[in-house]
Write a protein that holds these residues in place. Structure first.
Motif, short mmCIF file in Angstrom:
data_model
loop_
_atom_site.label_atom_id
_atom_site.label_comp_id
_atom_site.label_asym_id
_atom_site.label_seq_id
_atom_site.Cartn_x
_atom_site.Cartn_y
_atom_site.Cartn_z
N GLY A 7 0.81 -1.20 0.00
CA GLY A 7 0.00 0.00 0.00
C GLY A 7 0.85 1.25 0.00
N ALA A 8 0.28 2.32 -0.54
CA ALA A 8 0.92 3.63 -0.53
C ALA A 8 -0.18 4.63 -0.23
N THR A 9 -0.09 5.29 0.91
CA THR A 9 -1.11 6.21 1.37
C THR A 9 -0.56 7.63 1.35
N LEU A 10 -1.29 8.54 0.72
CA LEU A 10 -0.87 9.94 0.67
C LEU A 10 -0.85 10.55 2.07
N PRO A 12 -0.66 14.18 4.46
CA PRO A 12 -0.95 15.61 4.39
C PRO A 12 0.35 16.36 4.09
N GLY A 13 0.31 17.31 3.21
CA GLY A 13 1.49 18.08 2.87
C GLY A 13 2.38 17.42 1.84
N GLY A 14 2.01 16.25 1.34
CA GLY A 14 2.79 15.57 0.31
C GLY A 14 3.57 14.39 0.84
N GLY A 15 3.95 13.55 -0.05
CA GLY A 15 4.64 12.32 0.31
C GLY A 15 3.66 11.21 0.63
N PHE A 16 4.19 10.06 1.05
CA PHE A 16 3.33 8.95 1.37
C PHE A 16 3.96 7.99 2.35
N TRP A 51 -1.71 7.41 8.21
CA TRP A 51 -1.12 8.41 9.09
C TRP A 51 -2.21 8.99 9.99
N LEU A 52 -1.98 8.94 11.29
CA LEU A 52 -2.94 9.49 12.24
C LEU A 52 -2.53 10.85 12.77
N GLY A 53 -1.30 11.28 12.44
CA GLY A 53 -0.77 12.53 12.97
C GLY A 53 0.02 12.25 14.25
N ALA A 54 0.77 13.24 14.67
CA ALA A 54 1.56 13.15 15.90
C ALA A 54 2.47 11.92 15.92
N GLY A 55 2.97 11.51 14.75
CA GLY A 55 3.90 10.39 14.69
C GLY A 55 3.27 9.03 14.85
N ARG A 56 1.94 8.94 14.74
CA ARG A 56 1.24 7.66 14.91
C ARG A 56 0.74 7.13 13.57
N VAL A 71 1.02 2.25 15.76
CA VAL A 71 2.44 2.22 16.11
C VAL A 71 3.01 3.62 15.95
N ASN A 72 4.18 3.83 16.54
CA ASN A 72 4.85 5.11 16.32
C ASN A 72 5.81 4.96 15.14
N ALA A 73 6.52 6.01 14.81
CA ALA A 73 7.38 6.01 13.62
C ALA A 73 8.65 5.17 13.82
N ARG A 74 8.77 4.52 14.94
CA ARG A 74 9.86 3.56 15.16
C ARG A 74 9.34 2.14 15.22
N GLY A 75 8.01 1.98 15.07
CA GLY A 75 7.41 0.66 15.07
C GLY A 75 6.95 0.17 16.42
#
Length: 174
Positions: A7-10, A12-16, A51-56, A71-75
């Protein structure tokens, strides 16, 4: 290069956000294609990270029994739903989407249903489809591998969802 991309999810602000099956990677990628960070998800088959925001990040674990995780951005796991047996068990959930009211919508592909799970109680509070019964008639699903959510502004048009989303006697104008 990437392993088989699930999967590839867009963002906010660009990127995925990208999920890779081989190695169970989740990657944050800029619109220009630069990898910002990657982590190995604590699942065997990460599916469609959101993406849920706040690194979640919310993702589905496409397995039996399956899970929905935040999960957080470290898994590191912050929240998990996924009983190992019984009526709440998930069988190859392919997508988990956040709803604004503390619920997570989950496609339960091989149990032929979509369920709403409460973040607070980690219990199924609603489902569409008959558990383990394939069908195409109203009230049934057949391997529901995707969802389109109604915009919040249209929730009030569906009485059962309005009651669940806003409580008895409430409307979407609060």
């Amino acid at each position: 290069s990437f392993g088989a991309v699930n999967g590839a999810t867009l963002l906010p602000g660009g990127g995925f956000l990208v999920s890779e099956i081989q190695g169970s990677w989740v990657d944050r990628i800029t619109a220009a294609g630069r990898v910002v960070w990657s982590f190995r998800a604590p699942v065997s088959y990460p599916s469609d990270p959101q993406w849920l925001g706040a690194g979640r990040i919310l993702l589905a674990d496409y397995a039996r029994p399956g899970h929905a995780l935040i999960v957080n951005a470290r898994g590191r796991v912050l929240w998990r739903y996924g009983p190992s047996s019984g009526p709440g068990m998930l069988d190859h959930p392919s997508l988990a989407l956040p709803l604004h009211n503390g619920l997570i919508a989950i496609n339960d592909d091989y149990r032929d249903r979509v369920v709403l799970v409460s973040l607070a109680t980690r219990r199924i509070v609603w489902q569409y489809g008959r558990t383990d019964v394939k069908g195409t008639r109203p009230g049934y699903l057949n391997t529901p591998d995707g969802m389109d959510l109604l915009p919040t502004s249209r929730l009030s048009e569906v009485p059962a969802i309005r009651a669940l989303a806003y409580g008895p006697g409430r409307s979407s104008t609060r």
